[in-house]
Design a protein around this motif. Structure first.
Motif, PDB file in Angstrom:
ATOM      1  N   ARG A 337       3.549   3.150  -0.613  1.00  0.00           N
ATOM      2  CA  ARG A 337       3.943   2.523  -1.875  1.00  0.00           C
ATOM      3  C   ARG A 337       4.779   1.271  -1.630  1.00  0.00           C
ATOM      4  O   ARG A 337       4.760   0.327  -2.418  1.00  0.00           O
ATOM      5  N   ASN A 338       5.509   1.285  -0.525  1.00  0.00           N
ATOM      6  CA  ASN A 338       6.360   0.150  -0.191  1.00  0.00           C
ATOM      7  C   ASN A 338       5.717  -0.789   0.831  1.00  0.00           C
ATOM      8  O   ASN A 338       6.389  -1.644   1.418  1.00  0.00           O
ATOM      9  N   THR A 368      -5.806   9.711   1.754  1.00  0.00           N
ATOM     10  CA  THR A 368      -5.525   9.700   0.317  1.00  0.00           C
ATOM     11  C   THR A 368      -4.441   8.692  -0.026  1.00  0.00           C
ATOM     12  O   THR A 368      -4.537   7.971  -1.028  1.00  0.00           O
ATOM     13  N   SER A 369      -3.414   8.626   0.818  1.00  0.00           N
ATOM     14  CA  SER A 369      -2.317   7.690   0.580  1.00  0.00           C
ATOM     15  C   SER A 369      -2.791   6.245   0.683  1.00  0.00           C
ATOM     16  O   SER A 369      -2.402   5.384  -0.117  1.00  0.00           O
ATOM     17  N   LYS A 375      -5.908   0.908  -4.289  1.00  0.00           N
ATOM     18  CA  LYS A 375      -6.114   0.845  -5.735  1.00  0.00           C
ATOM     19  C   LYS A 375      -4.912   0.240  -6.445  1.00  0.00           C
ATOM     20  O   LYS A 375      -5.046  -0.559  -7.381  1.00  0.00           O
ATOM     21  N   ALA A 376      -3.711   0.609  -5.973  1.00  0.00           N
ATOM     22  CA  ALA A 376      -2.484   0.090  -6.583  1.00  0.00           C
ATOM     23  C   ALA A 376      -2.373  -1.420  -6.373  1.00  0.00           C
ATOM     24  O   ALA A 376      -1.925  -2.160  -7.248  1.00  0.00           O
ATOM     25  N   ARG A 377      -2.806  -1.896  -5.208  1.00  0.00           N
ATOM     26  CA  ARG A 377      -2.753  -3.331  -4.944  1.00  0.00           C
ATOM     27  C   ARG A 377      -3.734  -4.087  -5.837  1.00  0.00           C
ATOM     28  O   ARG A 377      -3.429  -5.194  -6.310  1.00  0.00           O
ATOM     29  N   LEU A 381       0.165  -3.109  -8.625  1.00  0.00           N
ATOM     30  CA  LEU A 381       1.252  -2.137  -8.721  1.00  0.00           C
ATOM     31  C   LEU A 381       1.961  -1.900  -7.397  1.00  0.00           C
ATOM     32  O   LEU A 381       2.918  -1.129  -7.331  1.00  0.00           O
ATOM     33  N   ALA A 382       1.468  -2.491  -6.329  1.00  0.00           N
ATOM     34  CA  ALA A 382       2.087  -2.298  -5.014  1.00  0.00           C
ATOM     35  C   ALA A 382       1.985  -3.585  -4.231  1.00  0.00           C
ATOM     36  O   ALA A 382       1.119  -4.449  -4.503  1.00  0.00           O
TER      37      ALA A 382
END
Length: 383
Positions: A337-338, A368-369, A375-377, A381-382
């Motif tokens: 996430r970071n 999975t992570s 997807k977040a990028r 969102l990340a």
């Protein structure tokens, strides 16, 4: 095993309570309203050469006297007497207290099993009767008030019966059982039940606990069970007080005690407070174990204190401590996430090399992570 670096720790101000906390007036009030009076025979059962007819007393609206006084514990006779009495009434009572008084009268001279059978008979023959929690507490008091019992079998049977009929044990149930057992000279059984209920998150309140410190001395297991249950249900302040009481009573907290409390603190978002408790734990000579570190790492990641988590992970590596599945997954997701993907891969390598998890589990969690990160990028969102 490595120590947590001095700069990594943060002391927290706080004062320990040195005495048991007192029960609130509201708690005592609730207990007084809901706990049935001790079961005692309502009439002498001396044998007589002349058989007297069974007495049937009309119910009084404002009296605790049961409408039926049973002179025999025979179940068939009790059922017949109940049927005869109900049939003689001009109306069908629906107030549970009416039937509860009859049940209490019979249970005072019968066995716990027959009392349950008699209750089932009342429910079956009088559909207007809807048992309440007090109904089942009558049975519970009876099963606890058997002074010659060598086990808690009858008590557990009653508790299971309550659970199966929609009235699972609660705090008042625990209070009733513990007080009745203690009052009948079954202190060891009271402590045993106290432990059993606490492990099921049915926690007696401080009123009951104080009632137990009077002639009964809890052991370390008792305190650990209580602290675990309080911490798990969010009552961290109360659990912390018992930590102090435990020490004063000569039962020094162990790694299980501290880890349970840390878990509760992390659940409430106080990961830094849990981290400070680690320093207190080590200062008192108690060595944290793998579960302790995993609990803290998981809590720090959940609280978004990733840098602290990475430092703690370093301590774990030096001590060759394994990562637990839940903690490993949370740590990887926090790193991804970071945007700290390289570190996530390093954690994956350590998990495999230390045999913390099966290879397939470690890999699937990493995959999975990374998918989440991608997807977040895409969605901004990340980083």
């Amino acid at each position: 095993m490595g120590k947590v670096p001095t700069g990594f720790r943060r002391a927290v101000a706080g004062s320990s309570q040195s005495a048991l906390f007192k029960a609130s007036n509201s708690s005592a009030s609730i207990l007084q309203e809901q706990i049935p009076p001790p079961i005692t025979p309502l009439q002498s059962h001396k044998k007589s050469s002349k058989k007297e007819p069974t007495k049937v007393i009309a119910p009084a609206k404002k009296s605790n006297t049961p409408p039926i006084i049973f002179e025999s514990s025979n179940l068939s006779e009790a059922k017949a007497l109940f049927n005869s009495y109900i049939s003689s009434l001009k109306y069908t009572p629906s107030d549970p207290s009416f039937y509860n008084s009859i049940l209490q009268s019979y249970s005072s001279i019968s066995s716990p099993q027959n009392a349950i059978f008699f209750l089932n008979h009342m429910i079956k023959t009088r559909p207007s009767f809807s048992p309440n929690r007090f109904t089942y507490q009558v049975l519970l008091v009876q099963s606890c008030a058997l002074p010659d019992e060598t086990s808690l079998a009858n008590v557990h049977n009653t508790l299971n019966f309550m659970k199966n009929t929609g009235f699972p044990p609660n705090q008042v149930t625990a209070d009733v059982a513990v007080r009745t057992l203690s009052g009948c000279g079954r202190e060891e059984h009271a402590i045993e039940l106290f432990k059993d209920l606490s492990s099921q998150n049915v926690l007696p309140d401080t009123y009951t606990y104080n009632f137990l410190e009077e002639g009964v001395k809890p052991d370390r297991y008792t305190y650990n069970t209580l602290i675990y249950g309080l911490s798990k249900t969010g009552m961290v302040k109360e659990a912390r007080k018992f930590l102090a009481v435990m020490s004063e009573m000569g039962h020094f907290p162990d790694e299980v005690t501290y880890t349970s409390l840390m878990n509760g603190m992390c659940r409430q978002g106080d990961a830094l407070g849990a981290l400070a408790l680690l320093e207190e734990m080590e200062a008192k000579g108690c060595v944290p174990n793998s579960c302790t570190y995993n609990t803290l790492l998981h809590g720090l990641c959940k609280a978004r204190l990733l840098d602290k988590g990475v430092e703690l992970y370093g301590v774990m590596k030096k001590g060759d401590l394994k990562l637990e599945t839940g903690c490993y997954g949370t740590f990887l997701r926090a790193l991804c996430r970071n945007g700290r993907v390289a570190e996530a891969y390093e954690v994956f390598d350590y998990a495999v090399e230390s045999k913390s998890l099966k290879d397939v589990t470690a890999y699937s969690t990493l995959e999975t992570s990374l998918k989440w990160l991608r997807k977040a990028r895409e969605q901004g969102l990340a980083v």
